[in-house]
Design a protein around this motif. Sequence first.
Motif, short mmCIF file in Angstrom:
data_model
loop_
_atom_site.label_atom_id
_atom_site.label_comp_id
_atom_site.label_asym_id
_atom_site.label_seq_id
_atom_site.Cartn_x
_atom_site.Cartn_y
_atom_site.Cartn_z
N UNK A 2 0.85 -1.18 0.00
CA UNK A 2 0.00 0.00 0.00
C UNK A 2 0.89 1.24 0.00
N UNK A 3 0.60 2.16 -0.92
CA UNK A 3 1.34 3.41 -1.04
C UNK A 3 0.31 4.53 -0.99
N UNK A 4 0.48 5.46 -0.05
CA UNK A 4 -0.52 6.50 0.12
C UNK A 4 0.11 7.84 0.52
N UNK A 5 -0.59 8.90 0.17
CA UNK A 5 -0.12 10.23 0.55
C UNK A 5 -0.55 10.58 1.97
N UNK A 6 -1.44 9.80 2.54
CA UNK A 6 -1.90 10.07 3.91
C UNK A 6 -0.90 9.53 4.93
N UNK A 7 -1.05 9.97 6.17
CA UNK A 7 -0.12 9.56 7.23
C UNK A 7 -0.52 8.25 7.89
N UNK A 8 -1.71 7.75 7.58
CA UNK A 8 -2.17 6.48 8.14
C UNK A 8 -2.98 5.76 7.07
N UNK A 9 -3.29 4.50 7.36
CA UNK A 9 -4.05 3.69 6.41
C UNK A 9 -5.26 3.15 7.16
N UNK A 10 -6.45 3.56 6.75
CA UNK A 10 -7.68 3.11 7.41
C UNK A 10 -7.73 1.59 7.49
N UNK A 11 -8.08 1.12 8.68
CA UNK A 11 -8.22 -0.31 8.89
C UNK A 11 -6.92 -1.03 9.19
N UNK A 12 -5.80 -0.30 9.23
CA UNK A 12 -4.50 -0.90 9.51
C UNK A 12 -3.79 -0.10 10.59
N UNK A 13 -3.03 -0.81 11.40
CA UNK A 13 -2.22 -0.16 12.43
C UNK A 13 -0.76 -0.22 11.99
N UNK A 14 -0.07 0.91 12.09
CA UNK A 14 1.37 0.92 11.81
C UNK A 14 2.07 0.32 13.01
N UNK A 15 2.82 -0.75 12.76
CA UNK A 15 3.50 -1.45 13.87
C UNK A 15 4.99 -1.17 13.92
N UNK A 16 5.56 -0.64 12.82
CA UNK A 16 6.99 -0.31 12.82
C UNK A 16 7.28 0.73 11.75
N UNK A 17 8.22 1.60 12.07
CA UNK A 17 8.70 2.60 11.12
C UNK A 17 10.11 2.21 10.70
N UNK A 18 10.40 2.28 9.39
CA UNK A 18 11.69 1.85 8.88
C UNK A 18 12.53 2.98 8.29
N UNK A 19 12.01 4.18 8.28
CA UNK A 19 12.75 5.31 7.74
C UNK A 19 12.17 5.80 6.44
N UNK A 20 12.89 6.72 5.83
CA UNK A 20 12.43 7.35 4.59
C UNK A 20 12.82 6.48 3.40
N UNK A 21 11.84 6.24 2.54
CA UNK A 21 12.09 5.51 1.29
C UNK A 21 12.00 6.52 0.15
N UNK A 22 12.93 6.44 -0.78
CA UNK A 22 12.95 7.36 -1.91
C UNK A 22 13.13 6.61 -3.22
N UNK A 23 12.74 7.25 -4.28
CA UNK A 23 12.97 6.76 -5.64
C UNK A 23 13.06 7.95 -6.56
N UNK A 24 13.99 7.90 -7.48
CA UNK A 24 14.17 9.01 -8.42
C UNK A 24 14.34 8.46 -9.83
N UNK A 25 13.96 9.30 -10.78
CA UNK A 25 14.21 8.98 -12.18
C UNK A 25 14.43 10.29 -12.94
#
Length: 103
Positions: A2-25
């Motif tokens: 799941x990839x979203x612009x929101x800070x949370x995902x309805x119906x799911x609990x964030x259980x761990x944070x892994x840092x910033x993910x980036x991608x460039x082209x």
Amino acid sequence: MIVTTTQSIDGHKITAYHGIATGETIIGANVFRDVFAGIRDIVGGRSGAYETALAEARLTALAEMQEYATSLGANAVVGVDLDYEVINNMLMVSASGTAVTID
């Protein structure tokens, strides 16, 4: 993933944070495409060639971000932001967000 612009995902609990993910082209603009896009801009209408290139660049940046998030152990990315820059007649698209694990 799941990839979203929101800070949370309805119906799911964030259980761990892994840092910033980036991608460039970065994509170069084809000379012929530039000429025809210029003509189309003069007479009106949309530039399909640029729209296609922009969509491709966006999808590539998002895919790279997702791959990086997976390598961090995440199964979702929240707070996604897309940035577009023109550098020396080339288009750079970057995607970034917070890689997280959700239940």
